[in-house]
Design an enzyme around this catalytic site. Structure first.
Site, short mmCIF file in Angstrom:
data_model
loop_
_atom_site.label_atom_id
_atom_site.label_comp_id
_atom_site.label_asym_id
_atom_site.label_seq_id
_atom_site.Cartn_x
_atom_site.Cartn_y
_atom_site.Cartn_z
N ILE A 1 -5.68 -12.18 -17.51
CA ILE A 1 -5.21 -13.53 -17.17
C ILE A 1 -3.85 -13.48 -16.47
CG2 ILE A 1 -4.41 -15.72 -18.15
CD1 ILE A 1 -6.60 -15.38 -20.29
N GLU B 1 -0.88 -26.57 -21.68
CA GLU B 1 -2.17 -27.18 -21.35
C GLU B 1 -3.32 -26.19 -21.52
OE1 GLU B 1 -4.42 -29.88 -21.05
OE2 GLU B 1 -2.85 -30.73 -19.78
N VAL C 1 -5.96 -25.13 -24.83
CA VAL C 1 -7.18 -25.78 -25.34
C VAL C 1 -8.33 -25.70 -24.36
CG1 VAL C 1 -8.19 -27.97 -26.13
CG2 VAL C 1 -5.89 -27.33 -26.84
N ALA D 1 -8.34 -24.23 -21.09
CA ALA D 1 -8.10 -23.35 -19.94
C ALA D 1 -7.51 -24.20 -18.80
CB ALA D 1 -9.37 -22.63 -19.51
N LEU E 1 -8.73 -27.18 -17.82
CA LEU E 1 -9.08 -28.60 -17.97
C LEU E 1 -7.90 -29.41 -18.51
CD1 LEU E 1 -12.66 -28.38 -19.54
CD2 LEU E 1 -12.04 -28.76 -17.14
N GLY F 1 -19.09 -10.52 -19.45
CA GLY F 1 -17.65 -10.65 -19.61
C GLY F 1 -17.21 -11.97 -20.19
N GLU G 1 -15.03 -11.74 -25.93
CA GLU G 1 -13.99 -10.74 -26.16
C GLU G 1 -14.68 -9.38 -26.30
OE1 GLU G 1 -10.77 -11.19 -26.17
OE2 GLU G 1 -10.86 -13.36 -25.90
N ASP H 1 -11.14 -19.18 -32.80
CA ASP H 1 -10.55 -19.68 -31.56
C ASP H 1 -10.74 -21.19 -31.45
OD1 ASP H 1 -9.40 -19.10 -28.82
OD2 ASP H 1 -11.29 -20.07 -28.26
N LYS I 1 -7.93 -24.44 -31.53
CA LYS I 1 -7.89 -25.55 -30.58
C LYS I 1 -7.98 -26.89 -31.29
CE LYS I 1 -9.83 -22.73 -26.86
NZ LYS I 1 -10.95 -22.51 -25.94
N GLY J 1 -12.77 -18.05 -18.53
CA GLY J 1 -12.67 -17.22 -17.33
C GLY J 1 -11.24 -17.07 -16.88
#
Length: 912
Positions: A564, A696, A699, A701, A703, A754, A757, A768, A772, A889
């Site tokens: 990332i 931002e 939660v 990515a 969006l 992919g 994890e 995860d 969130k 992604g």
């Protein structure tokens, strides 16, 4: 040795040299002494005679000078004044060597003005060399002789390169004559062991005499009518008690008329810096005196323009060494230039402006090394046809460093006449310079800024003066605040433009700058603030950026250059030029750190090669050093830490970063879903300070989940329920868990693509999603803990303890039956399985579980790895507000982080 001895030594020393011709009788004690005095040409002879006479008179010695009387009669002749004259001034750098003197002569020759007066300084460093001669002589160092030889050789060599024939012979004769006179004068100073101001002024003024003669000779080589002027024959100044001088314009005009009647020429090269007193004693106009000389000459000749030639393109909006985006100002009013000069801007000395201002003569600042640059014009404020003043409200910014604040406060000051007078009388007695004064209307305190080197004397004087008031409690304290700097915003239009102060202080606040004192005069030509010295450059850059809309620059430290973080760096690289050109945003990555190596660069890392540079130039990672490097960058006002990791240890640093003035942008969920007290502590600090914390991407990515939630709450809506598919991985898995496909088969496919994890259990555990949900619950005002949240774990219990991801994947098919059965039951009922998180704001709880939805439900319409979130509120009760899109992604997550970085830039002043 008696104080009269220096004058006696001068005459005696020169008499021994055998070059004195004028008889100067004087009484020393009761004894009559006689010596003969003569120095070179008549001008020098007059100067020396008056110096000696002055020294003798100041020592209570009676004397007379037989042939040095000044003829005040003006011969017939007329000096044409007005627009036909252009005045130029060239500083020491401009005439620093023979080539530069030729360049100056070329500028003078090419000026098409009918008449020209040119004021020149001494060659570069020569004035310092002359002061050094005096210092060596009065220290009785024999090296003054070799130092004088160096002065001679510098000018002799320059003259040989510039002149030839009779011009060279005449100049060298005068030069050697002057050097011999100086040698006798310095010998006298050497014997006496001290030099009076008159003697010093005479010595140091020679540099201008020599440069003026050489330049005049070079101009004459072009065939033009040119002569040189010893300004001591014309300029008359009156010394003041503050070690300054005031021009005597009436007497100077008389002498100018006489001089011109005897030396009329179309081009006059005049000496800067030097002048005479009313008693015809040589003196100087002190430091920066050449500019002052030029301004006085401009007023005397009533010239149409004064051009001051320097080595910069004009007056900058800020010091370009501190603000790389500083621009050259096209125009300044006299008042603006005055204010900027006072506050340390490299413009002009404030007194330079006074003579030309009287006659509305514009001053143009030009660069001798860049003739194509138009420079800066200083004149009366320009107005348009309708009478409106043009240009921006703030023209420029200036700073003064190495100051201390003195704060005198106490309830006994209020309403007591004379307190301020007593304070500043005490300051005056120690000779301190007060730079700025600020007083509250309650009269409870007075604070003022003085140079740091003078603050000890000021403190002692005030404590002595107010000892009784301090002991009696009428004054509570005299406080010294060291390590301060002044930042001033200057602009004549500020007086008629509402909101300038608000913009100024808002820019400082957004750069996390604390203001210690404020001052503004009723003219409103400047706003002055005192800040910490360490914050000064950052403050200057912040306000300059805000008013000039120059690039809003962010110094960025990127933590975690993995999938990332690396994608984010590539996105910044690809978009950098567009951001600079269209949005005035300059994103400079000055640090990148991973777990083992870090890369640092003050000017910004080349993002086209950052991976190579990490390998070639990376040093051992150290988070404290990395943080200090990003924070300690003084040249960029705003710094941001971008955490692209999922590391709880990194997240624990957020509070400290915000406390130190660093903004934080992150997709890391650990801080906002961690211990509740730590989360509340971070949010409380963020709300109280001007540091920003954007998350931002934690939660959805890329969006807009957090921003949508905040927008609803901030506009008065009431949250009832948030329900959504928050995991792109689990969205992909259940979107493809259809027909006869087994759960393990779909998980293996997602891992291969992919989407998961490295160990799919991290996704299937629901942790995860639970983080969130916790984040959204807290944003909604609920005080939920992650540990108290019910979470349905999709990892079969027997497989939760598997030693590796490979072992887990190998055994997962053994447990397909249970989930296949749930899918079949849902399909039979016309429903689908979806793994969702829910925030129930009414019941103040949250859940994470596998739920069934009708096939016409929005959650059943997803494809791929999309996320979907439904906000049910008081406004959106019947039809929830839906946000849907890719939620996983590297590209979309990095895009979400990038969006937060740009949002931060807009908050900090970039145009939106």
């Amino acid at each position: 040795m008696p104080v009269v001895s220096l004058a006696k030594v001068v005459t005696s020393t020169a008499a021994a040299a055998g070059d004195f011709k004028v008889r100067i009788p004087f009484i020393y004690g009761k004894r009559l002494v006689s010596n003969r005095v003569s120095f070179g040409n008549s001008s020098r002879r007059s100067c020396i005679g008056h110096i000696v006479r002055s020294e003798l008179q100041s020592s209570r010695v009676l004397g007379s000078v037989t042939d040095l009387a000044v003829d005040n009669s003006v011969e017939n002749g007329h000096l044409p004044k007005g627009d036909s004259w252009a005045v130029h001034k060239f500083g020491g750098t401009c005439v620093g060597n023979s080539e530069r003197i030729k360049d100056v002569a070329d500028v003078v020759v090419k000026d098409d003005s009918e008449r020209k007066l040119v004021v020149v300084s001494a060659m570069a460093k020569v004035t310092d060399m002359m002061y050094d001669l005096i210092h060596r002589a009065q220290s009785r160092e024999d090296s003054y002789l070799s130092a004088l030889d160096a002065v001679l050789e510098k000018h002799r060599a320059t003259a040989v390169e510039l002149l030839d024939g009779d011009e060279l012979v005449r100049f060298l004769a005068r030069l050697h004559d002057d050097i011999n006179n100086l040698k006798a004068m310095l010998r006298a100073i050497y014997i006496a062991g001290h030099a009076t101001e008159s003697f010093s002024d005479f010595v140091v003024g020679h540099g201008e005499l020599w440069s003026a003669q050489m330049l005049a000779a070079v101009v004459r080589k072009s065939g033009l009518d040119c002569t040189w002027m010893d300004a001591r024959d014309v300029l008359v100044v009156i010394p003041t008690i503050s070690n300054q001088v005031d021009p005597d314009f009436v007497e100077s005009e008389k002498r100018l008329e006489k001089w011109f009647s005897q030396n009329s020429a179309k081009i006059i090269i005049a000496t800067g810096f030097i002048a005479s007193t009313p008693q015809n004693i040589p003196t100087t106009l002190k430091r920066d005196g050449s500019d002052f000389s030029a301004a006085i000459m401009g007023a005397l000749f009533r010239s149409h323009q004064l051009t001051i030639w320097t080595d910069v393109d004009g007056v900058y909006s800020a010091d370009p060494r501190k603000v790389s985006e500083a621009v050259v100002l096209k125009t300044l009013s006299y008042q603006e230039a005055w204010e900027m000069s006072y506050f340390g801007a490299n413009v002009l000395h404030p007194r330079t402006i006074i003579p030309v201002m009287k006659y509305d003569i514009p001053i143009v600042i030009r660069n001798i090394f860049n003739l194509s640059a138009p420079g800066t014009m200083i004149c009366q404020q320009i107005e348009d046809e309708d009478g409106y003043k043009l240009d921006a409200p703030v023209k420029g910014f200036a700073t003064i460093d190495n100051l201390a604040l003195v704060n005198v406060e106490g309830t006994g000051m209020a309403g007591v006449p004379g307190t301020a007078s007593a304070i500043f009388s005490a300051v005056k007695e120690v000779g301190a310079n007060v730079i700025m004064i600020s007083q509250a209307s309650s009269e409870h305190s007075v604070c003022f800024a003085v140079p740091e080197k003078e603050v000890k004397a000021v403190s002692e004087a005030l404590n002595s003066r107010f000892r009784q008031a301090l002991a009696g409690g009428r004054l509570s304290q005299i406080e010294i605040i060291p390590n301060c700097s002044i930042l001033a915003a200057v602009g004549q239009k500020m007086a008629s433009t509402p909101g300038v102060s608000a913009t100024f202080f808002n820019a400082l606040a957004k750069a996390n700058i604390n203001i210690r004192a404020i001052a503004q005069g009723c003219s409103e030509f400047n706003i002055t603030v005192v800040v910490k010295r360490e914050d000064c450059i950052r403050a200057l850059r912040a306000v300059h950026s805000r008013f000039y809309l120059s690039r809003t620059t962010l110094a960025m430290g990127i933590i975690g250059p993995g999938l990332i973080g690396g994608t984010l760096l590539d996105q910044i690289r690809d978009q950098a030029s567009v951001l600079k050109e269209e949005f005035k945003i300059d994103l400079r990555v000055i640090g990148i750190t991973g777990s083992s190596k870090m890369l640092l660069s003050e000017s910004g890392i080349d993002l086209s090669r950052w991976r190579e540079l990490m390998k070639e130039e990376g040093e051992t990672a150290n988070m404290e050093k990395f943080t200090q490097y990003v924070k300690g960058n003084h040249f960029i006002p705003n710094s941001v830490m971008v955490d692209c990791t999922a590391d709880a240890d990194i997240a624990s640093c957020y509070y400290d970063w915000l406390l130190r003035g660093l903004h934080v942008v992150t997709p890391n969920k650990k801080a906002n879903s961690g211990p509740l007290d730590q989360y509340l502590k971070i949010r409380d600090l963020q709300r109280k300070s001007y540091t920003h914390y954007f998350y931002e991407a934690t939660v959805g990515a890329g969006l807009p989940i957090i921003s949508t939630l905040r927008g609803l709450l901030e506009t008065g809506d009431k949250m009832l329920r948030i329900e959504g598919i928050f995991s792109g991985t689990l969205s992909y898995i259940f979107n493809n868990f259809v027909g006869t496909r087994s759960f393990s088969e779909v998980v293996a496919e997602a891992k291969q693509a992919g989407f998961t994890e490295p160990d799919p259990r991290e996704d299937l555990s629901g942790t995860d999603v639970a983080r969130k949900v916790t984040i959204l619950a807290r944003e909604s005002g609920l005080k939920l803990d992650l540990e108290s949240l019910p979470v349905q774990n999709l990892v079969p219990k027997p497989l939760q303890a598997c030693a590796s991801a490979e072992e887990f994947m190998e055994k997962l098919p053994q447990f397909d039956e249970e989930l296949s059965k749930q899918r079949q039951e849902a399909e039979a009922a016309g429903e689908v399985l979806r793994y969702v998180g829910v925030v129930d704001a009414v019941e103040k709880k949250g859940t994470v579980e596998l739920k069934r939805y009708k096939k016409d439900h929005p959650f059943a319409q997803l494809s791929g790895a999309d996320n979907i979130i439904a906000f049910t509120t008081k406004r959106y009760k019947e039809q929830p507000l839906i946000v849907r899109g890719p939620g996983a992604g590297a590209q979309v997550t990095a895009g979400g982080i990038f969006s937060d970085i740009l949002r931060l830039a807009f908050y900090l002043g970039a145009p939106s």
